[in-house]
Each structure stands twice: as C-alpha cells, then as structure tokens.
Scaffold this motif. Structure first.
Motif, PDB file in Angstrom:
ATOM      1  N   LYS A 175       0.725  -1.450  -0.132  1.00 24.38           N
ATOM      2  CA  LYS A 175       0.398  -0.118   0.434  1.00 24.38           C
ATOM      3  C   LYS A 175       1.072   1.493   0.255  1.00 24.38           C
ATOM      4  CE  LYS A 175      -3.761  -1.660   2.238  1.00 24.38           C
ATOM      5  NZ  LYS A 175      -3.665  -3.260   1.984  1.00 24.38           N
ATOM      6  N   THR A 176       1.853   1.738  -0.918  1.00 24.59           N
ATOM      7  CA  THR A 176       2.169   3.044  -1.182  1.00 24.59           C
ATOM      8  C   THR A 176       0.639   4.118  -1.568  1.00 24.59           C
ATOM      9  OG1 THR A 176       1.686   2.496  -3.469  1.00 24.59           O
ATOM     10  CG2 THR A 176       3.591   1.680  -2.309  1.00 24.59           C
ATOM     11  N   LYS A 177       0.120   3.623  -1.656  1.00 28.73           N
ATOM     12  CA  LYS A 177      -0.929   5.158  -1.435  1.00 28.73           C
ATOM     13  C   LYS A 177      -1.651   5.272  -0.470  1.00 28.73           C
ATOM     14  CE  LYS A 177       0.867   5.613  -5.899  1.00 28.73           C
ATOM     15  NZ  LYS A 177      -0.269   4.837  -6.993  1.00 28.73           N
ATOM     16  N   LYS A 178      -1.923   6.752   0.059  1.00 25.34           N
ATOM     17  CA  LYS A 178      -2.777   7.367   1.195  1.00 25.34           C
ATOM     18  C   LYS A 178      -4.235   7.341   0.940  1.00 25.34           C
ATOM     19  CE  LYS A 178       1.360   9.809   3.486  1.00 25.34           C
ATOM     20  NZ  LYS A 178       1.133  11.354   3.836  1.00 25.34           N
ATOM     21  N   GLN A 179      -4.345   7.656  -0.434  1.00 22.96           N
ATOM     22  CA  GLN A 179      -5.792   8.054  -0.726  1.00 22.96           C
ATOM     23  C   GLN A 179      -6.554   6.544  -0.296  1.00 22.96           C
ATOM     24  OE1 GLN A 179      -3.312   8.598  -2.856  1.00 22.96           O
ATOM     25  NE2 GLN A 179      -4.344  10.712  -3.695  1.00 22.96           N
ATOM     26  N   ARG A 180      -7.615   6.591   0.461  1.00 22.50           N
ATOM     27  CA  ARG A 180      -8.377   5.474   0.492  1.00 22.50           C
ATOM     28  C   ARG A 180      -9.680   5.438  -0.353  1.00 22.50           C
ATOM     29  NH1 ARG A 180     -10.729   5.774   6.311  1.00 22.50           N
ATOM     30  NH2 ARG A 180     -10.747   3.123   5.891  1.00 22.50           N
ATOM     31  N   VAL A 181     -10.324   3.542  -1.222  1.00 27.30           N
ATOM     32  CA  VAL A 181     -10.782   3.637  -1.894  1.00 27.30           C
ATOM     33  C   VAL A 181     -11.997   2.969  -1.949  1.00 27.30           C
ATOM     34  CG1 VAL A 181     -11.794   3.127  -5.036  1.00 27.30           C
ATOM     35  CG2 VAL A 181      -9.252   4.321  -3.862  1.00 27.30           C
TER      36      VAL A 181
END
Length: 535
Positions: free
Chosen positions: A108-114
């Motif tokens: 998980k390299t991105k902070k934005q959650r989907v």
C-alpha cells in the motif's frame, strides 16, 4: 475498442504498438495471444496469472463469455478460430485443481482510501486494479456474499459456485477488505464514507438495485450496470478497468501521457491461403470440447462440458498464428537491411521515407530477424524468449551437483506433439534439464553462451527436422548460431564439444534420449565448465 492493457509490454521503443485482432476485440483487454502462447508451451500457471491481470473472474469468463475474440481470430480464415474461451477455462481449471498459493499482496504505497459499493464483476475488477496500484481498497456489498450476478443469475451446471468462490478469493487475497450485508442507504451513506476518509467512491452496484440513486457529486463515480444497465460479465469487467483508471487519474491529479497509435495485426485471407498451399500452415481442426459421458452414476448438478485435457489444450493453443509478434524501433534501427536479407517471408520492407518497416499483417513470428539484428532494434513481444535466461537459471538450480549439468533447448511448437513431449521428458537422462523455446530460430549466440555462464557443463540444442519445423529455415538459422557459439566457446578455452545440436523428429524422441546419453558421456570427460569453476 482500444484495449487498456496495450501499453504493458515493453519493446525497444518502450511500448507495444501492434495488437492482434483477438486482443483488440476483447472488451476486458486480455492478452489473448500471449496466454495462448504460454499454454502452447505447457506453462499453464503462468498463463492463468497473465489472464487474471485483466480478467479476475477467469473461471466465469472461460464458461459464459460471448467470446468476441474468436470472431476476429485470424485462424478463422484458415479453417476455424482458436478455442480461446475453452483455453481460458482450461487455465483457470488447472489453477483451481492445483490450488497454488495466491501471489503476495501489493504494498500500500498510496494514502488515499477508495470505497467501492458493490462486489460484483465490475467492483471486484476495479478493486483489484486499484489495489495493484497501491491504494487501500474496501468493498461494500449489500448481499451476504460477493459475486453479484455470477451468483444470482447463472445456473450452477453452467458455472459451479466453487469456481466463483476461487476467483473471488484470488481477488480478495490482494489485501482488499470486503464488508458484506452492508447496503448503501440502509447501513451507510456517501457522506459517511467521505467522513471516514475515503478519497474516492465508486458505485458499482447492480442496475436493478441502484438506478434509483442520484449521480454522485464530484469525486464520487459510477460504472457497470449502475451507469449503463445490464451487461455481459466481460463488459462489466471492462467497466471495472475503466473505473479504476478514472479513479486513479482523479486521485493522481491528471491522466498519464497519451500513448502512440496502435496497429492491428489483421492477416489478409490470400496471404494465409498462400501459406496453406506452401505447407507453412497445416490444416488442424479445432479441438472439440469433451462432454460428460454417462457412466451409470447419477450426474447431479454438474457441468456437461468437462473441459480440455492438457494434451488437447496444448494442441489447440499451437494452432495460434502468433499474429503481430515482432516490432521494430525506428529510433534504434540503423537501416542495415539485415532483416530484409534474412526474413524468409519478405516481411520487412523499406517504406516511402527510406525506413525499415515490419508488415505486421504478414509476420509469421519466426523470430529470425530478432536474433540477427545487430543493434537489437527488433523485439519479439510474445512470452517465451525474454524469460529464457530465467528458465535456464531455474533449471540449473534443480541440478544434481554430482552429475554433469546439461541444458537441452528444444522447440515447444515443433516436432513433438503434446503426448510425445511428455515421453520426451521422461526419456532424458537425469542430468539433462529440458528448457522449451518458442522455435529455436529465436535463440541467439548470447543465449547459448549465457547458459555456460549460469553454470551449465553442456548445452544440447534439439532442433526439429526440416519437415517438422513450422518455419522456413528455422533449423538452419539455429544451426548457424550454434556454430558461431561453438567458435566463441573455443576461443574462450571452454571447448566446442560442450555445445551440440541434434535433430529431433516426432518419431525419434526415444532414440534422441539414448543419443543424448552418449553425448553427455563425452561432455563428462571434459570435466566441469571452467566458467562455473571460476564462479
């Protein structure tokens, strides 16, 4: 439709520009030609791994797809198109019955959650794509299970539920959170999801339950049945890919740089007819799907179509014409015209600007030009060549340290039919490690020398006899490269006798094994490879 995966395969120019018509026709953008090639080489697990990148519901698609790819298959101009859907089913069944561990989940390299509302084919596909890009993803499903219409609308004798379970498990294994019995409007709302920190929300619920909802505001998205009404599973998967790409672009702040134009490798009927007349294409009827035969036992709820055997799958995959497999990088090409001189099919030509161009509508995928290009400006874009060195490395790791390590390179398309290939492997001496190659005309001198650098004591090239080789002069080019590599080995002080080339006919595989044993004895007299000794 432009397949969204068209830019995934590297070439000298950086991206793939030539796409076979089967792949161009697939709504989900599955790499059809490439997974068929892997099946033809007996690399079944690699085939299903490639399929799952674009079709996470492979078991379902291998049974209920309307297979537009087959309608566009160039092989249909010869006799019948490749059984593409049946081959997809074979690969997914192979994985299911062998039960391999799932691949490791992506970081998980991105902070934005989907957040994705709906765990049907569209939502599952979008979740897999976004998780693969490093986003934390949560699926919210109103029902007690994921799968959507695959569970609710498909009869079990057409699609066994255990296979749906397996497909979904493979998706969720990518560290994707699933919350069932959670309905939008009853158990959660869009503002609540935003308050919980979800940077993007995808509505991917079924049309019958979702079209009453108003369109989401900016930053929130809708796809699949929610946006377009009922659709085929493969189209719902395509919608999931589109949604994931749109969300990713939104979260990243903009779309990526546009890709160059794509060209379709559609073959002229007259060119294929000419190849049939010249014996370069053999008439091979399509493999018929086996059906359940009554054996005195009650069938119960089970599939009538029982699927291809391994031998049938390999035989069917080998009917593929490998369309659009070679590409040239005009920035690297020095216009030496070597490819024009060596191609037996007159595929490379000089265009109006004086540049060399490969006519993708006539390329036979023999790979001769790839090995002869002095500046490596031509790429072979199908699986089987770029991973030849890793395959040799893997084979040598399994060697018996007390015996000579000999690599046997052989054609995975030529003399050996599927049943003979199995017997061929069994006939080899224990110290021989067979490594298949998609036609030996594709190997170059560097490949042969590299085998010794990796630790092989000897290399045997098992070439098809002239009448068995599916390419004009394929064995002749392989022999020429073997001769050059032998001279290189001699100049290095290793001894030319460590590299041999022997003919292998469809009828002579057993004799080949005994001949090879004698060859290995003479190699053993030479002792370990000096390169290996130094390493």
């Amino acid at each position: 439709m432009t397949p969204p995966q068209a830019l995934e395969t590297s070439t000298p120019a950086g991206t793939r520009q030539v796409i076979p018509p089967c792949e161009m026709a697939c709504p989900a953008g599955i790499r059809v030609r490439d997974y068929v090639a892997l099946i033809a080489q007996g690399r079944f697990q690699e085939a299903i791994s490639l399929i799952r990148k674009r079709m996470p519901l492979a078991s379902a698609c291998g049974r209920i797809c309307y297979h537009p790819c087959e309608q566009e298959c160039n092989r249909g101009l010869v006799e019948e198109p490749i059984g593409i859907m049946h081959l997809k089913r074979f690969a997914s069944d192979f994985e299911f019955f062998h039960n391999p561990p799932p691949p490791p989940p992506p970081l998980k390299t991105k902070k934005q959650r989907v957040a994705i509302i709906g765990a049907g084919p569209c939502g599952l596909t979008a979740a897999q794509d976004l998780a693969g890009e490093g986003y934390p993803v949560a699926l919210f499903e109103a029902l007690a299970f994921a799968g959507g219409t695959l569970r609710l609308a498909i009869a079990r004798y057409r699609l066994p539920q255990a296979l749906v379970d397996w497909d979904i498990e493979m998706v969720l294994s990518q560290d994707i959170e699933l919350k069932t019995n959670t309905a939008l409007g009853r158990d959660l709302s869009l503002p609540e999801l935003q308050q919980e920190g979800y940077g993007a929300i995808l509505l991917a619920t079924g049309a019958d339950r979702s079209r009453k909802l108003s369109r989401p505001e900016a930053g929130i998205f809708a796809e699949g049945d929610m946006a377009f009404g009922h659709m085929w599973t493969v189209e719902a998967v395509a919608a999931g890919h589109r949604a994931a790409r749109t969300l990713s672009e939104h979260l990243a702040g903009g779309p990526p740089a546009p890709a160059g134009p794509l060209r379709e490798a559609r073959r002229p009927a007259e060119e294929l007819d000419s190849r049939v007349v010249r014996g370069q294409i053999r008439i091979r009827p399509r493999s018929t799907m086996p059906l359940w035969q009554k054996s005195g036992e009650a069938l119960g709820v089970a599939e009538i179509e029982v699927g291809y055997s391994e031998e049938m799958a390999i035989a069917e995959a080998r009917r593929c014409l490998c369309c659009g497999s070679a590409e040239i990088d005009p920035e690297t090409c020095i216009s030496c015209l070597t490819c024009l001189r060596v191609c037996p099919y007159e595929v490379p030509v000089i265009d109006g600007q004086g540049l060399v161009r490969i006519r993708e509508d006539r390329c036979q995928a023999c790979g001769i030009c790839v090995g002869e290009c002095p500046v490596k400006a031509i790429a072979y874009t199908m699986p089987g060549l770029e991973d030849l060195v890793p395959q040799m490395e893997a084979a040598l790791r399994e060697r018996d340290p007390q015996a000579p390590a000999v690599i046997a390179l052989y054609c995975s398309y030529g003399a050996l039919d599927p049943s003979s290939a199995t017997e061929f492997h069994r006939s080899l001496p224990p110290s021989v490690m067979p490594v298949p190659v998609p036609c030996l005309a594709k190997i170059d001198v560097a490949h042969l020398v590299k085998a010794f650098e990796l630790g092989a004591d000897g290399v045997v090239v098992a070439a098809c006899t002239g009448e068995d080789c599916q390419f004009d002069r394929g064995s002749l080019w392989a022999q020429q490269r073997v001769n050059i590599a032998r001279r290189v080995l001699g100049e290095m002080g290793l001894g030319e006798e460590r590299l041999r080339m022997q003919s292998l006919s469809a009828q002579g595989f057993a004799q080949f094994g005994s001949d090879l044993a004698k060859t290995i004895e003479s190699m053993g007299e030479l002792g370990p490879s000096p390169i290996k000794a130094r390493s």
